[in-house]
Design an enzyme around this catalytic site. Structure first.
Site, PDB file in Angstrom:
ATOM      1  N   ARG A 216       0.874  -1.184  -0.123  1.00 45.96           N
ATOM      2  CA  ARG A 216      -0.071   0.066  -0.082  1.00 45.96           C
ATOM      3  C   ARG A 216       0.971   1.213  -0.110  1.00 45.96           C
ATOM      4  O   ARG A 216       2.151   1.103   0.045  1.00 45.96           O
ATOM      5  CB  ARG A 216      -0.788  -0.018   1.432  1.00 45.96           C
ATOM      6  CG  ARG A 216      -0.015   0.225   2.538  1.00 45.96           C
ATOM      7  CD  ARG A 216      -1.001   0.085   3.640  1.00 45.96           C
ATOM      8  NE  ARG A 216      -0.239   0.740   4.615  1.00 45.96           N
ATOM      9  CZ  ARG A 216      -0.757   0.685   5.991  1.00 45.96           C
ATOM     10  NH1 ARG A 216      -1.925   0.359   6.188  1.00 45.96           N
ATOM     11  NH2 ARG A 216      -0.082   1.266   7.229  1.00 45.96           N
ATOM     12  N   GLY A 289       8.639   0.622   6.336  1.00 41.84           N
ATOM     13  CA  GLY A 289       8.990   1.478   7.265  1.00 41.84           C
ATOM     14  C   GLY A 289       7.754   1.620   8.447  1.00 41.84           C
ATOM     15  O   GLY A 289       6.549   1.492   7.804  1.00 41.84           O
ATOM     16  N   TYR A 352      11.870   7.123  15.373  1.00 44.57           N
ATOM     17  CA  TYR A 352      11.874   7.120  13.686  1.00 44.57           C
ATOM     18  C   TYR A 352      12.894   7.885  13.062  1.00 44.57           C
ATOM     19  O   TYR A 352      13.684   7.652  12.157  1.00 44.57           O
ATOM     20  CB  TYR A 352      10.393   7.741  13.424  1.00 44.57           C
ATOM     21  CG  TYR A 352       9.930   7.950  12.029  1.00 44.57           C
ATOM     22  CD1 TYR A 352       9.651   6.745  11.326  1.00 44.57           C
ATOM     23  CD2 TYR A 352      10.177   8.997  11.454  1.00 44.57           C
ATOM     24  CE1 TYR A 352       9.402   6.681   9.998  1.00 44.57           C
ATOM     25  CE2 TYR A 352       9.651   9.074  10.129  1.00 44.57           C
ATOM     26  CZ  TYR A 352       9.240   8.049   9.478  1.00 44.57           C
ATOM     27  OH  TYR A 352       8.946   7.926   7.969  1.00 44.57           O
TER      28      TYR A 352
HETATM   29  P1  NAI Z   1       2.549   2.624   5.185  1.00 38.22           P
HETATM   30  O1  NAI Z   1       2.440   2.215   6.539  1.00 38.22           O
HETATM   31  O2  NAI Z   1       1.053   2.896   4.311  1.00 38.22           O
HETATM   32  O3  NAI Z   1       3.289   1.538   4.223  1.00 38.22           O
HETATM   33  C1  NAI Z   1       4.224   0.747   4.774  1.00 38.22           C
HETATM   34  C2  NAI Z   1       4.322  -0.716   4.184  1.00 38.22           C
HETATM   35  O4  NAI Z   1       5.666  -1.603   5.040  1.00 38.22           O
HETATM   36  C3  NAI Z   1       2.992  -1.555   4.766  1.00 38.22           C
HETATM   37  O5  NAI Z   1       2.479  -2.133   3.543  1.00 38.22           O
HETATM   38  C4  NAI Z   1       3.708  -2.422   5.738  1.00 38.22           C
HETATM   39  O6  NAI Z   1       3.098  -3.717   5.922  1.00 38.22           O
HETATM   40  C5  NAI Z   1       5.082  -2.547   5.447  1.00 38.22           C
HETATM   41  N1  NAI Z   1       5.896  -3.101   6.391  1.00 38.22           N
HETATM   42  C6  NAI Z   1       5.925  -2.745   7.551  1.00 38.22           C
HETATM   43  N2  NAI Z   1       6.769  -3.295   8.300  1.00 38.22           N
HETATM   44  C7  NAI Z   1       7.351  -4.362   7.386  1.00 38.22           C
HETATM   45  C8  NAI Z   1       8.193  -5.481   7.329  1.00 38.22           C
HETATM   46  N3  NAI Z   1       8.853  -5.567   8.574  1.00 38.22           N
HETATM   47  N4  NAI Z   1       8.561  -6.150   6.412  1.00 38.22           N
HETATM   48  C9  NAI Z   1       7.908  -5.829   5.250  1.00 38.22           C
HETATM   49  N5  NAI Z   1       7.086  -5.059   5.097  1.00 38.22           N
HETATM   50  C10 NAI Z   1       6.692  -3.873   6.011  1.00 38.22           C
HETATM   51  O7  NAI Z   1       3.411   3.695   5.031  1.00 38.22           O
HETATM   52  P2  NAI Z   1       3.885   4.947   3.706  1.00 38.22           P
HETATM   53  O8  NAI Z   1       3.404   6.219   4.165  1.00 38.22           O
HETATM   54  O9  NAI Z   1       3.645   4.631   2.330  1.00 38.22           O
HETATM   55  O10 NAI Z   1       5.516   5.111   4.180  1.00 38.22           O
HETATM   56  C11 NAI Z   1       6.542   4.450   3.225  1.00 38.22           C
HETATM   57  C12 NAI Z   1       7.605   4.728   3.394  1.00 38.22           C
HETATM   58  O11 NAI Z   1       7.820   6.208   3.317  1.00 38.22           O
HETATM   59  C13 NAI Z   1       8.113   4.376   5.064  1.00 38.22           C
HETATM   60  O12 NAI Z   1       9.597   4.240   4.952  1.00 38.22           O
HETATM   61  C14 NAI Z   1       8.091   5.800   5.708  1.00 38.22           C
HETATM   62  O13 NAI Z   1       8.882   6.042   6.922  1.00 38.22           O
HETATM   63  C15 NAI Z   1       8.379   6.750   4.441  1.00 38.22           C
HETATM   64  N6  NAI Z   1       7.614   8.139   4.759  1.00 38.22           N
HETATM   65  C16 NAI Z   1       6.404   8.370   4.629  1.00 38.22           C
HETATM   66  C17 NAI Z   1       6.052   9.588   4.700  1.00 38.22           C
HETATM   67  C18 NAI Z   1       4.621   9.890   4.784  1.00 38.22           C
HETATM   68  O14 NAI Z   1       4.219  11.192   4.501  1.00 38.22           O
HETATM   69  N7  NAI Z   1       3.575   9.056   4.406  1.00 38.22           N
HETATM   70  C19 NAI Z   1       6.887  10.729   4.863  1.00 38.22           C
HETATM   71  C20 NAI Z   1       8.362  10.427   4.942  1.00 38.22           C
HETATM   72  C21 NAI Z   1       8.615   9.134   4.816  1.00 38.22           C
END
Ligand code: NAI
Length: 446
Positions: A216, A289, A352
């Site tokens: 996602r 993450g 984080y």
């Molecule tokens: P999200 O929570 O929607 O998606 C993260 C995905 O990573 C999820 O599908 C989850 O199941 C998967 N995941 C978590 N732990 C895992 C593991 N141990 N092994 C395999 N998969 C795992 O997060 P989003 O918003 O899409 O963020 C993606 C990346 O972007 C992350 O690294 C987050 O820290 C970074 N980020 C997001 C921001 C935002 O505004 N949404 C801003 C800055 C960074």
């Protein structure tokens, strides 16, 4: 897709009312669509010397409408300011003030791009002062631009010139709608490595790419963008996200690997899956993450360790396996997702921010290790991105976070994906150990 407020004030009555009340006036950004021209309108290349001359000739060969001198009142798509021969701060005046006279002619969603040399590559204080001055100048100018226009810069290391493959790759990225939410940022081209793609719409053709956390959000957008750009995908996520992961895999005609990346054998599992199912492995995107926010005074061991483990320790372990593997030797590319929290800090996010700061440190020190195999590693640091995660932030806090950047709006998951797709391509092969922020130029913090 932009937020409702941006749609409302982008045109007609809403635009007039916002202007009269002095409210933020974000505009709908021009984002990349296949087949779209690189930039709308003429490109003014300013600067003397062979660097500017060579660059202008290359842009002409891309069929762009190139100007070496401004035509009064002509609407411009971009100004490229070539400042690669600075000997001291006084050298800035002429080119910068000449470019200034054209700023009012910039069209909405236009670009200003500086091309200069790295301050760290000289021992002469006056030269270093001039080069570092470009940094402050560009970041300030980016804050003055309006209507979706952005300002970004390319820094040439000792091993690169204005027409090195990755200088041109970075220039194409900054000119295009792929960099819509990148503002006030620099990319450093350290070497003449890299190669422009034969087909600009399919820069990742023939490559096999792995994206973690792809069920996602930003990860799913990365998978879709890499697929659009021609890559074959392996999408990875935890078993609990299996259904969503299968759907993404189906959409991008790739394969799904249900795997917790914090497992000790994750690197090996990823390599085996890619090689067995697709015959090779070229690109790994560390996107998975988690957040477990708490003020440090209330932080417990579980929250601290889970974030460090998933967000950085897992990446370090997977990279060790990749770098040791004979299957990851053909111009391999790694791109990690960091965060502006790891640069500027964020209340309640010490764990984080430590993990995301860690990602940037890792990228810098892994660059020479992957260079041995002709590869590169970089990070992208997103700011406020419209995802399920940020949709849960209370309205007032969300509105503040969303508007406090030069573009006055949140980014889309696709904006992060575009930056990653560029850094994963051979056009960025001369860029390594770098961090690119995709934050619309946050106004708070670093
Ligand atoms: P999200 O929570 O929607 O998606 C993260 C995905 O990573 C999820 O599908 C989850 O199941 C998967 N995941 C978590 N732990 C895992 C593991 N141990 N092994 C395999 N998969 C795992 O997060 P989003 O918003 O899409 O963020 C993606 C990346 O972007 C992350 O690294 C987050 O820290 C970074 N980020 C997001 C921001 C935002 O505004 N949404 C801003 C800055 C960074």
């Amino acid at each position: 897709m932009t937020d409702k407020y941006t749609q409302l004030v982008s045109r007609g009555l809403g635009k007039d009312i916002a202007r009269k009340l002095g409210l933020p006036q974000p505009v709908e950004l021009r984002r990349h669509k296949p087949g779209q021209p690189l930039i709308d309108g003429p490109v003014l290349v300013q600067g003397t010397g062979t660097g500017a001359e060579d660059l202008a000739s290359t842009l002409l060969s891309w069929n762009l409408d190139v100007r070496r001198h401004a035509v009064p009142k002509e609407r411009l798509g971009a100004i490229i300011l070539v400042l690669d021969g600075l000997t001291g701060p006084e050298d800035l005046e002429k080119p910068v003030l000449t470019a200034a006279t054209s700023l009012r002619d910039l069209a909405p969603n236009s670009r200003v791009i500086t091309v200069s040399r790295a301050a760290s590559d000289t021992t002469d204080p006056a030269v270093a002062a001039a080069r570092q001055g470009v940094d402050g100048l560009l970041r300030s100018l980016a804050k003055e631009l309006r209507a979706g226009a952005t300002g970004n810069g390319i820094i040439l290391g000792n091993g690169a010139g204005t027409t090195s493959p990755s200088s041109l790759g970075a220039l194409r990225f900054f000119l295009s709608g792929r960099s819509a939410f990148v503002d006030g940022q620099f990319l450093t081209v350290g070497s003449g490595a890299g190669q422009l793609p034969a087909d600009v719409e399919k820069p990742l053709a023939g490559k096999v790419a792995v994206v973690t956390g792809a069920a996602r959000g930003i990860g799913a957008a990365i998978a879709r963008t890499l697929h659009r750009d021609g890559a074959t995908l392996v999408v990875v996520d935890i078993p609990a996200a299996g259904d969503h992961l299968a759907k993404v895999a189906n959409d991008v005609r790739g394969t799904a690997l249900q795997l917790d990346i914090s497992r000790a054998d994750a690197g090996q599992r990823i390599i085996e899956h890619a090689v067995q199912r697709h015959g090779r492995l070229d690109i790994v995107i560390h996107n998975a993450g988690i957040t477990r926010d708490k003020l440090l005074a209330n932080m417990d061991q579980g929250r601290w360790n889970s974030v460090i483990n998933v967000n950085i320790a897992a990446q370090l372990r997977i990279n060790d396996a990749l770098l040791a593997s004979e299957h990851f030797r053909n111009s391999p590319r790694i791109v990690s997702v960091a965060s502006t929290s790891g640069i500027a800090g964020n209340r309640g996010q010490t764990n984080y921010a430590a993990s995301k700061g860690g990602v940037m440190g890792m990228v810098r020190s892994t660059a020479p290790l992957i260079a041995v195999h002709g590869g590169s590693i970089n990070a992208v640091a997103p700011g406020f991105i419209e995802t399920e995660m940020t949709a849960r932030i209370p309205f007032a806090t969300r509105e503040v976070a969303r508007r406090l950047n030069s573009l006055q709006q949140g980014g889309q998951p696709g904006d992060v994906a575009e930056a990653i797709a560029f850094l994963a391509s051979d056009a960025a092969g001369g860029i390594s150990g770098d961090v690119l922020r995709v934050c619309g130029q946050n106004l708070v913090g670093a």
